[in-house]
Design an enzyme around this catalytic site. Structure first.
Site, PDB file in Angstrom:
ATOM      1  N   ASN A  10       0.872  -1.177   0.000  1.00 55.07           N
ATOM      2  CA  ASN A  10       0.000   0.000   0.000  1.00 55.07           C
ATOM      3  C   ASN A  10       0.909   1.227   0.000  1.00 55.07           C
ATOM      4  O   ASN A  10       1.517   1.545   1.014  1.00 55.07           O
ATOM      5  CB  ASN A  10      -0.891  -0.026   1.255  1.00 55.07           C
ATOM      6  CG  ASN A  10      -1.675   1.258   1.433  1.00 55.07           C
ATOM      7  OD1 ASN A  10      -1.783   2.067   0.506  1.00 55.07           O
ATOM      8  ND2 ASN A  10      -2.227   1.447   2.628  1.00 55.07           N
ATOM      9  N   LYS A  12       0.035   4.228  -0.229  1.00 50.24           N
ATOM     10  CA  LYS A  12      -0.636   5.400   0.360  1.00 50.24           C
ATOM     11  C   LYS A  12      -0.453   6.618  -0.562  1.00 50.24           C
ATOM     12  O   LYS A  12      -0.390   6.456  -1.777  1.00 50.24           O
ATOM     13  CB  LYS A  12      -0.115   5.662   1.770  1.00 50.24           C
ATOM     14  CG  LYS A  12      -0.084   4.400   2.628  1.00 50.24           C
ATOM     15  CD  LYS A  12       0.115   4.681   4.081  1.00 50.24           C
ATOM     16  CE  LYS A  12       0.296   3.383   4.831  1.00 50.24           C
ATOM     17  NZ  LYS A  12       0.154   3.514   6.251  1.00 50.24           N
ATOM     18  N   HIS A  94      -9.354   0.777   4.980  1.00 44.67           N
ATOM     19  CA  HIS A  94      -8.080   1.009   5.670  1.00 44.67           C
ATOM     20  C   HIS A  94      -8.334   1.959   6.841  1.00 44.67           C
ATOM     21  O   HIS A  94      -9.145   2.875   6.738  1.00 44.67           O
ATOM     22  CB  HIS A  94      -7.053   1.607   4.702  1.00 44.67           C
ATOM     23  CG  HIS A  94      -5.674   1.631   5.274  1.00 44.67           C
ATOM     24  ND1 HIS A  94      -5.273   2.582   6.181  1.00 44.67           N
ATOM     25  CD2 HIS A  94      -4.609   0.816   5.099  1.00 44.67           C
ATOM     26  CE1 HIS A  94      -4.016   2.347   6.529  1.00 44.67           C
ATOM     27  NE2 HIS A  94      -3.595   1.273   5.884  1.00 44.67           N
ATOM     28  N   GLU A  96      -6.797   4.395   7.926  1.00 41.29           N
ATOM     29  CA  GLU A  96      -6.601   5.819   7.617  1.00 41.29           C
ATOM     30  C   GLU A  96      -7.837   6.398   6.935  1.00 41.29           C
ATOM     31  O   GLU A  96      -8.183   7.555   7.135  1.00 41.29           O
ATOM     32  CB  GLU A  96      -5.324   5.996   6.773  1.00 41.29           C
ATOM     33  CG  GLU A  96      -4.077   5.778   7.627  1.00 41.29           C
ATOM     34  CD  GLU A  96      -2.840   5.328   6.870  1.00 41.29           C
ATOM     35  OE1 GLU A  96      -2.809   5.432   5.638  1.00 41.29           O
ATOM     36  OE2 GLU A  96      -1.901   4.853   7.551  1.00 41.29           O
ATOM     37  N   GLU A 164      -5.169  -5.376  10.698  1.00 41.97           N
ATOM     38  CA  GLU A 164      -4.160  -4.338  10.896  1.00 41.97           C
ATOM     39  C   GLU A 164      -4.447  -3.583  12.192  1.00 41.97           C
ATOM     40  O   GLU A 164      -5.299  -2.669  12.210  1.00 41.97           O
ATOM     41  CB  GLU A 164      -4.199  -3.332   9.739  1.00 41.97           C
ATOM     42  CG  GLU A 164      -3.941  -3.933   8.386  1.00 41.97           C
ATOM     43  CD  GLU A 164      -3.408  -2.871   7.432  1.00 41.97           C
ATOM     44  OE1 GLU A 164      -2.244  -2.976   7.033  1.00 41.97           O
ATOM     45  OE2 GLU A 164      -4.144  -1.930   7.118  1.00 41.97           O
ATOM     46  N   GLY A 170       2.536   2.079  10.701  1.00 42.88           N
ATOM     47  CA  GLY A 170       3.461   3.200  10.542  1.00 42.88           C
ATOM     48  C   GLY A 170       4.186   3.595  11.817  1.00 42.88           C
ATOM     49  O   GLY A 170       4.811   4.656  11.865  1.00 42.88           O
ATOM     50  N   SER A 208       3.579  -2.319  10.320  1.00 41.87           N
ATOM     51  CA  SER A 208       5.029  -2.299  10.550  1.00 41.87           C
ATOM     52  C   SER A 208       5.718  -3.617  10.203  1.00 41.87           C
ATOM     53  O   SER A 208       6.687  -4.011  10.863  1.00 41.87           O
ATOM     54  CB  SER A 208       5.345  -1.884  11.994  1.00 41.87           C
ATOM     55  OG  SER A 208       4.869  -0.572  12.225  1.00 41.87           O
TER      56      SER A 208
HETATM   57  C1  PEP Z   1      -0.670  -0.038   6.107  1.00 39.16           C
HETATM   58  O1  PEP Z   1      -0.785   1.151   5.871  1.00 39.16           O
HETATM   59  O2  PEP Z   1      -1.544  -0.821   5.737  1.00 39.16           O
HETATM   60  C2  PEP Z   1       0.519  -0.498   6.820  1.00 39.16           C
HETATM   61  C3  PEP Z   1       0.552  -1.724   7.242  1.00 39.16           C
HETATM   62  O3  PEP Z   1       1.526   0.425   6.966  1.00 39.16           O
HETATM   63  P1  PEP Z   1       2.978   0.140   7.585  1.00 39.16           P
HETATM   64  O4  PEP Z   1       3.491  -1.137   6.985  1.00 39.16           O
HETATM   65  O5  PEP Z   1       3.792   1.332   7.184  1.00 39.16           O
HETATM   66  O6  PEP Z   1       2.800   0.014   9.064  1.00 39.16           O
END
Ligand code: PEP
Length: 245
Positions: A10, A12, A94, A96, A164, A170, A208
């Site tokens: 992703n 973003k 997601h 976000e 998630e 992040g 992460s």
């Molecule tokens: C995500 O945005 O779905 C995500 C897992 O981000 P990150 O790997 O940066 O934590």
């Protein structure tokens, strides 16, 4: 049962045309991946990325879609448009988008159903906040999100669930392996109850995931791949996670 893992990136709101160099590097480094690979760039890059992966099994997807097929929705993209651009999948729900755009489970479900209508794979994201985990509510919250956002018509072919934890996205923080295992086991049991092929639906972990922790997380039973943000932007990191799968 063997489930072919999916490693999904992703990007973003990151990436310009020059970033396609990472995709060229990735396809060279991972000529025949042993898992399914998907990158979801910003919408501006979908068409160019589809061209960049031609002849390679890597898939391209989007990060969101509108529930409607077309209409007066300025700035939005329909699932049909994503398919028309050569996309194979779309991320919906997601955290976000849930936080920044107020998307609730009903909206996420409608978007996932739009994805299936357009022949795309829906990647439905669910996950608890840190407050909810600290209050001992993580399982309840996540299973509630699954129940309310799973699209009608979901099958192992057209739907992927991404767990998630919001506090791991992040941040560089990752749950204990036992906590990931507990959540994914609970999700698997729930999917088996809900869908005739629930035993085969892919369950991704996201939050992460990096080259340094991917192998350990991906080895957990009922973790069938990863949804990767930051570490999907660089071919070297994303390639190392693909290799771990
Ligand atoms: C995500 O945005 O779905 C995500 C897992 O981000 P990150 O790997 O940066 O934590």
């Amino acid at each position: 049962m063997t489930i072919r893992p999916l490693i999904a990136g992703n990007w973003k709101m990151n990436g310009l045309a020059a970033s396609l160099g990472e995709v060229h590097a990735l396809r060279e480094a991972q000529a025949a991946p042993a898992c399914d690979v998907l990158i979801c760039p910003p919408a501006t890059l979908i068409g160019a990325m589809v061209a960049a992966v031609q002849g390679h099994p890597m898939m391209v997807g989007a990060q969101d879609c509108h529930a409607a097929e077309s209409g007066a929705h300025t700035g939005d993209l329909s699932a049909e448009m994503i398919a028309d651009a050569g996309g194979s999948a779309v991320i919906v729900g997601h955290s976000e988008r849930r936080a920044d755009h107020g998307e609730d489970d009903a909206a996420v479900k409608a978007k996932a159903e739009a994805a299936l209508r357009a022949g795309l794979i829906a990647i439905v994201c669910i996950g608890e906040t840190e407050e909810e985990r600290d209050a001992g509510r993580a399982l309840d919250v996540v299973l509630g999100q699954l129940a309310a956002s799973l699209p009608a018509g979901a099958t192992a072919e057209n739907t992927v669930i991404a767990y998630e934890p919001v506090w791991a996205i992040g941040t560089g923080r990752v749950p204990e392996i036992a906590d990931i295992a507990q959540m994914h086991d609970a999700l698997r049991d729930d999917l088996k109850d809900r869908l005739s092929d629930g035993a085969s639906v892919r369950l991704l972990y996201g939050g992460s995931m990096k080259p340094g922790n991917a192998a350990e997380i991906l080895a957990v039973e009922n973790v069938n791949g990863g949804l990767i943000g930051g570490a999907s932007l660089k071919a070297a990191d994303f390639g190392a996670i693909i290799a771990a799968a």
